[in-house]
Enzyme design. Structure first.
Site, PDB file in Angstrom:
ATOM      1  N   ASP A 254       0.823  -1.208   0.000  1.00  0.00           N
ATOM      2  CA  ASP A 254       0.000   0.000   0.000  1.00  0.00           C
ATOM      3  C   ASP A 254       0.859   1.260   0.000  1.00  0.00           C
ATOM      4  O   ASP A 254       2.011   1.238   0.432  1.00  0.00           O
ATOM      5  CB  ASP A 254      -0.844   0.054   1.288  1.00  0.00           C
ATOM      6  CG  ASP A 254      -2.109  -0.754   1.167  1.00  0.00           C
ATOM      7  OD1 ASP A 254      -2.413  -1.221   0.059  1.00  0.00           O
ATOM      8  OD2 ASP A 254      -2.789  -0.928   2.197  1.00  0.00           O
TER       9      ASP A 254
ATOM     10  N   LYS B 126      -3.764   3.105  -2.890  1.00  0.00           N
ATOM     11  CA  LYS B 126      -4.940   3.925  -3.160  1.00  0.00           C
ATOM     12  C   LYS B 126      -4.699   5.277  -2.511  1.00  0.00           C
ATOM     13  O   LYS B 126      -4.262   5.371  -1.376  1.00  0.00           O
ATOM     14  CB  LYS B 126      -6.204   3.285  -2.568  1.00  0.00           C
ATOM     15  CG  LYS B 126      -6.625   2.041  -3.314  1.00  0.00           C
ATOM     16  CD  LYS B 126      -8.051   1.627  -2.966  1.00  0.00           C
ATOM     17  CE  LYS B 126      -8.186   1.149  -1.552  1.00  0.00           C
ATOM     18  NZ  LYS B 126      -7.611  -0.177  -1.315  1.00  0.00           N
TER      19      LYS B 126
ATOM     20  N   MET C 133      -7.726   8.836   9.584  1.00  0.00           N
ATOM     21  CA  MET C 133      -7.981   9.566   8.331  1.00  0.00           C
ATOM     22  C   MET C 133      -8.948  10.722   8.563  1.00  0.00           C
ATOM     23  O   MET C 133      -9.869  10.952   7.793  1.00  0.00           O
ATOM     24  CB  MET C 133      -8.552   8.605   7.266  1.00  0.00           C
ATOM     25  CG  MET C 133      -7.566   7.500   6.890  1.00  0.00           C
ATOM     26  SD  MET C 133      -8.340   6.114   5.992  1.00  0.00           S
ATOM     27  CE  MET C 133      -9.085   5.167   7.335  1.00  0.00           C
TER      28      MET C 133
END
Lengths: 271, 271
Positions: free
Chosen positions: A37, A59, A171
């Protein structure tokens, strides 16, 4: 007959390569393919064995990137071709890591999967900032939630406030203004201590302490960038109550070094 | 002048020695004194370096054991005498580990402390049972709470139910009947899937799946012992929905071995 491959879903932890588990490190050595990732740090990437083929499947919010369904297809393709695949994910595979989706997709194809946990950001940042997530008399538990994505803010904010324990938002930088508003609307005290932890556990970690009513303003004022964690609760005031500035000496991956947090205007820089 | 000592508060993880972080392993090697908890597994104790002096400071519910204040005094005494102390705690030091209390006591004496996170039981058990703590559409977060101790059951149960995400109860075996009753009273569905994870991540791990209404009965029927974790939420049904029995091969600390979970009456034995 084709050799049968397998996939390990492996947590890389929060960034510090020494926070990999011994098992995660073993899986990296055993793999012949590593799919990793975007959140896997450069220092951890430097541990990838030379014989391994590697592929970033990061991503990145708001930018074109590989879709989850395509990551699953790629894992199935590689394992079906006989490869030993290490699927390396930031933090822990089962905490906002979509590891469950990859697990189900692989198992549906009869592919053998094992899961190696990782130090999730809440634990890594708690340790590196010396903020205990639970503490007798202050917090009897903690809740990890995401503040990212369209439906992710569909939380029961009154319930979150009623818990009266440590809340950790993953996040949450982009939506901090919403988190602040919803918690205040649900009755959390405006003076509730908060900590914003940017690049937690990494060499350039920053910690910004303040109160809930200043949360989004602090993020703007100090130009905080992702990845960052929001920790909300009484426990975040514990380190600042102590006699900062302090000096802390300990050995790290690059050998013995000195970390000297300086306490200025509520910001602690670790390096 | 006396040599200045230091203390590392180190998480040992849930029991599997390969789930120690690389940093935790380093701290064990650097230490000349190790003070360890009862929950630190025998396999991890076998990793203690021969040159180290070690001391068990285990607290055991209902039995005479060393008090927290005396553990803090002992740490201060050893560090003040110039020792490099590894304070090894089951799981993570800051998740129901009372690491915060030891940190504050040491810092009050001017003793240098660093904190090394560990794989907390929720993460370790999630990985070893292949139950994702978060999963899109099922659970947008998770809450870790303790069901141990007189005041620990003073939770807001309606809030816990309203979260509609994965709940993880640490030390919940003795009070499972209370947990079950309070969650049902607060409106959680009696059919909510649950998993009881005994000795999670260890060779003799057992997983018992069922529904909330059967939680305490399952613990009695299968004679579940501490340490065990209660995981409550839709995600716990994911593994059983898959095509069990399954075979899973992976290398572990003792070399390559085969783990063959057998699915009978809702119990998965890992070995």
């Amino acid at each position: 007959m084709t050799k049968i491959g397998r996939v390990s879903l492996v947590g890389a932890g929060p960034g510090d390569p020494d926070l990999l588990t011994r098992k995660a490190f073993q899986r990296l050595q055993e793999a012949d393919w590593i799919l990793y990732d975007r959140l896997v740090s450069d220092e951890i990437q430097s541990l990838f064995p030379a014989h391994c083929r590697t592929e970033s499947v990061g991503k990145c919010a708001g930018k074109p990137s590989i879709k989850q369904v395509d990551i699953c297809k790629r894992l199935i393709q590689l394992a079906s071709s006989g490869h030993t695949v290490c699927r390396l994910k930031g933090g822990d595979p089962f905490v906002f890591g979509r590891g469950g989706e990859e697990l189900l997709a692989l198992q549906a194809e009869g592919i053998e999967v094992d899961v190696v946990p990782g130090i999730t950001a809440a634990l890594g940042c708690a340790a590196s900032t010396q903020i205990p997530l639970t503490h007798r008399g202050l917090s009897q538990g903690f809740t990890s939630i995401t503040a990212h994505g369209a439906r992710a803010l569909d939380h029961d904010w009154h319930a979150l406030v009623a818990l009266q324990h440590t809340l950790v938002f993953y996040m949450g930088i982009e939506s901090a203004i919403l988190v602040q508003r919803e918690l205040l609307n649900a009755g959390m005290a405006s003076t509730m201590p908060v900590a914003i932890v940017e690049r937690g556990t990494q060499k350039n970690q920053r910690v910004i302490n303040g109160c809930l009513q200043d949360l989004s303003a602090l993020i703007v004022r100090h130009d905080v960038e992702s990845p960052a964690l929001l920790v909300i609760g009484e426990v975040t005031a514990l380190p600042t109550e102590l006699a900062l500035p302090f000096e802390q000496h300990f050995s790290a991956s690059a050998g013995e070094r000195i970390k000297t947090p300086s306490y200025q205007s509520g910001i602690h820089h670790l390096l």
